[in-house]
Design a protein around this motif. Structure first.
Motif, PDB file in Angstrom:
ATOM      1  N   THR A  87       0.855  -1.184   0.000  1.00 31.53           N
ATOM      2  CA  THR A  87       0.000   0.000   0.000  1.00 31.53           C
ATOM      3  C   THR A  87       0.892   1.235   0.000  1.00 31.53           C
ATOM      4  O   THR A  87       2.088   1.159   0.298  1.00 31.53           O
ATOM      5  N   ASP A  88       0.302   2.384  -0.295  1.00 33.30           N
ATOM      6  CA  ASP A  88       1.072   3.627  -0.298  1.00 33.30           C
ATOM      7  C   ASP A  88       1.591   3.967   1.101  1.00 33.30           C
ATOM      8  O   ASP A  88       2.588   4.665   1.239  1.00 33.30           O
ATOM      9  N   GLY A  89       0.940   3.444   2.135  1.00 31.49           N
ATOM     10  CA  GLY A  89       1.332   3.752   3.512  1.00 31.49           C
ATOM     11  C   GLY A  89       2.369   2.811   4.101  1.00 31.49           C
ATOM     12  O   GLY A  89       2.657   2.879   5.294  1.00 31.49           O
ATOM     13  N   ILE A  90       2.979   1.947   3.286  1.00 31.07           N
ATOM     14  CA  ILE A  90       3.946   0.991   3.811  1.00 31.07           C
ATOM     15  C   ILE A  90       5.171   1.714   4.382  1.00 31.07           C
ATOM     16  O   ILE A  90       5.550   2.782   3.913  1.00 31.07           O
ATOM     17  N   GLN A  91       5.755   1.121   5.417  1.00 27.19           N
ATOM     18  CA  GLN A  91       7.002   1.606   5.995  1.00 27.19           C
ATOM     19  C   GLN A  91       7.957   0.433   6.108  1.00 27.19           C
ATOM     20  O   GLN A  91       7.566  -0.652   6.526  1.00 27.19           O
ATOM     21  N   MET A  92       9.212   0.652   5.740  1.00 28.63           N
ATOM     22  CA  MET A  92      10.244  -0.374   5.868  1.00 28.63           C
ATOM     23  C   MET A  92      11.239   0.139   6.887  1.00 28.63           C
ATOM     24  O   MET A  92      11.796   1.228   6.733  1.00 28.63           O
ATOM     25  N   SER A  93      11.441  -0.637   7.940  1.00 28.64           N
ATOM     26  CA  SER A  93      12.359  -0.243   8.994  1.00 28.64           C
ATOM     27  C   SER A  93      13.660  -1.032   8.860  1.00 28.64           C
ATOM     28  O   SER A  93      13.656  -2.261   8.938  1.00 28.64           O
ATOM     29  N   TYR A  94      14.753  -0.320   8.623  1.00 35.45           N
ATOM     30  CA  TYR A  94      16.086  -0.916   8.616  1.00 35.45           C
ATOM     31  C   TYR A  94      16.620  -0.718  10.025  1.00 35.45           C
ATOM     32  O   TYR A  94      17.022   0.393  10.398  1.00 35.45           O
ATOM     33  N   VAL A  95      16.595  -1.760  10.813  1.00 30.45           N
ATOM     34  CA  VAL A  95      16.894  -1.682  12.242  1.00 30.45           C
ATOM     35  C   VAL A  95      18.223  -0.989  12.473  1.00 30.45           C
ATOM     36  O   VAL A  95      19.248  -1.354  11.907  1.00 30.45           O
ATOM     37  N   GLY A  96      18.184   0.036  13.320  1.00 29.38           N
ATOM     38  CA  GLY A  96      19.377   0.784  13.672  1.00 29.38           C
ATOM     39  C   GLY A  96      19.849   1.756  12.610  1.00 29.38           C
ATOM     40  O   GLY A  96      20.866   2.423  12.786  1.00 29.38           O
ATOM     41  N   GLU A  97      19.136   1.847  11.496  1.00 28.72           N
ATOM     42  CA  GLU A  97      19.578   2.730  10.412  1.00 28.72           C
ATOM     43  C   GLU A  97      18.549   3.799  10.076  1.00 28.72           C
ATOM     44  O   GLU A  97      18.762   4.966  10.320  1.00 28.72           O
ATOM     45  N   ARG A  98      17.428   3.385   9.469  1.00 28.66           N
ATOM     46  CA  ARG A  98      16.451   4.359   8.992  1.00 28.66           C
ATOM     47  C   ARG A  98      15.088   3.691   8.800  1.00 28.66           C
ATOM     48  O   ARG A  98      14.981   2.483   8.781  1.00 28.66           O
ATOM     49  N   ILE A  99      14.083   4.535   8.615  1.00 26.92           N
ATOM     50  CA  ILE A  99      12.745   4.065   8.266  1.00 26.92           C
ATOM     51  C   ILE A  99      12.388   4.707   6.930  1.00 26.92           C
ATOM     52  O   ILE A  99      12.533   5.912   6.751  1.00 26.92           O
ATOM     53  N   HIS A 131       9.474   5.437   4.094  1.00 27.17           N
ATOM     54  CA  HIS A 131       8.017   5.597   4.016  1.00 27.17           C
ATOM     55  C   HIS A 131       7.539   5.612   2.571  1.00 27.17           C
ATOM     56  O   HIS A 131       8.147   6.257   1.731  1.00 27.17           O
ATOM     57  N   GLY A 132       6.431   4.924   2.314  1.00 28.01           N
ATOM     58  CA  GLY A 132       5.782   4.970   1.008  1.00 28.01           C
ATOM     59  C   GLY A 132       6.234   3.861   0.071  1.00 28.01           C
ATOM     60  O   GLY A 132       7.390   3.453   0.070  1.00 28.01           O
ATOM     61  N   LYS A 133       5.291   3.369  -0.728  1.00 20.03           N
ATOM     62  CA  LYS A 133       5.534   2.248  -1.631  1.00 20.03           C
ATOM     63  C   LYS A 133       6.706   2.514  -2.576  1.00 20.03           C
ATOM     64  O   LYS A 133       7.607   1.689  -2.713  1.00 20.03           O
ATOM     65  N   ASP A 134       6.706   3.661  -3.236  1.00 21.92           N
ATOM     66  CA  ASP A 134       7.770   3.953  -4.199  1.00 21.92           C
ATOM     67  C   ASP A 134       9.141   3.975  -3.540  1.00 21.92           C
ATOM     68  O   ASP A 134      10.109   3.444  -4.081  1.00 21.92           O
ATOM     69  N   GLN A 135       9.231   4.585  -2.368  1.00 21.49           N
ATOM     70  CA  GLN A 135      10.520   4.668  -1.672  1.00 21.49           C
ATOM     71  C   GLN A 135      10.972   3.312  -1.152  1.00 21.49           C
ATOM     72  O   GLN A 135      12.156   2.990  -1.195  1.00 21.49           O
ATOM     73  N   VAL A 136      10.036   2.509  -0.660  1.00 25.92           N
ATOM     74  CA  VAL A 136      10.394   1.171  -0.179  1.00 25.92           C
ATOM     75  C   VAL A 136      10.933   0.336  -1.332  1.00 25.92           C
ATOM     76  O   VAL A 136      11.969  -0.320  -1.203  1.00 25.92           O
ATOM     77  N   ILE A 137      10.268   0.378  -2.481  1.00 27.55           N
ATOM     78  CA  ILE A 137      10.731  -0.402  -3.623  1.00 27.55           C
ATOM     79  C   ILE A 137      12.070   0.127  -4.127  1.00 27.55           C
ATOM     80  O   ILE A 137      12.987  -0.644  -4.382  1.00 27.55           O
ATOM     81  N   LEU A 138      12.194   1.439  -4.240  1.00 26.18           N
ATOM     82  CA  LEU A 138      13.454   2.047  -4.683  1.00 26.18           C
ATOM     83  C   LEU A 138      14.594   1.663  -3.743  1.00 26.18           C
ATOM     84  O   LEU A 138      15.687   1.336  -4.190  1.00 26.18           O
ATOM     85  N   ASN A 139      14.366   1.693  -2.440  1.00 30.30           N
ATOM     86  CA  ASN A 139      15.412   1.409  -1.461  1.00 30.30           C
ATOM     87  C   ASN A 139      15.833  -0.056  -1.475  1.00 30.30           C
ATOM     88  O   ASN A 139      16.890  -0.390  -0.964  1.00 30.30           O
ATOM     89  N   ARG A 140      15.043  -0.953  -2.053  1.00 27.13           N
ATOM     90  CA  ARG A 140      15.454  -2.349  -2.199  1.00 27.13           C
ATOM     91  C   ARG A 140      16.649  -2.436  -3.137  1.00 27.13           C
ATOM     92  O   ARG A 140      17.440  -3.331  -3.070  1.00 27.13           O
ATOM     93  N   TYR A 141      16.783  -1.462  -4.044  1.00 28.12           N
ATOM     94  CA  TYR A 141      17.877  -1.483  -5.014  1.00 28.12           C
ATOM     95  C   TYR A 141      19.130  -0.793  -4.493  1.00 28.12           C
ATOM     96  O   TYR A 141      20.210  -1.055  -4.978  1.00 28.12           O
ATOM     97  N   VAL A 142      18.990   0.098  -3.521  1.00 22.45           N
ATOM     98  CA  VAL A 142      20.149   0.856  -3.077  1.00 22.45           C
ATOM     99  C   VAL A 142      20.665   0.429  -1.712  1.00 22.45           C
ATOM    100  O   VAL A 142      21.684   0.899  -1.281  1.00 22.45           O
ATOM    101  N   SER A 143      19.970  -0.467  -1.035  1.00 21.02           N
ATOM    102  CA  SER A 143      20.416  -0.850   0.301  1.00 21.02           C
ATOM    103  C   SER A 143      21.367  -2.017   0.259  1.00 21.02           C
ATOM    104  O   SER A 143      21.644  -2.611  -0.719  1.00 21.02           O
TER     105      SER A 143
END
Length: 74
Positions: A48-60, A62-74
């Motif tokens: 959903t657009d409201g998804i949040q991905m928490s990288y423990v000890g690093e960052r959170i 927010h948002g579907k586009d950012q979560v998907i984009l961050n899968r490529y850069v993390s």
């Protein structure tokens, strides 16, 4: 016996076998496979657009586009 599924990036997700009547468990398994395999189509269809991905000890993230984009850069 456990159920293993190989993905695009030569990984295996192993889950305990169940009675087959656990749709939430099946969705979680598919989401893990999509995240690990960078399946953006599946993520777009199921996040959903409201998804949040928490990288423990690093960052959170927010948002579907950012979560998907961050899968490529993390």
């Amino acid at each position: 016996m456990a159920d293993g599924i190989a993905g695009k990036e030569d990984f295996v997700i192993t889950c305990e076998e169940d009675c087959g009547n656990a749709p939430k468990k099946e969705l979680l398994k598919k989401l893990h496979i999509a995240l690990a395999g960078m399946d953006t189509q599946f993520m777009n269809e199921n996040f959903t657009d409201g998804i949040q991905m928490s990288y423990v000890g690093e960052r959170i993230v927010h948002g579907k586009d950012q979560v998907i984009l961050n899968r490529y850069v993390s």
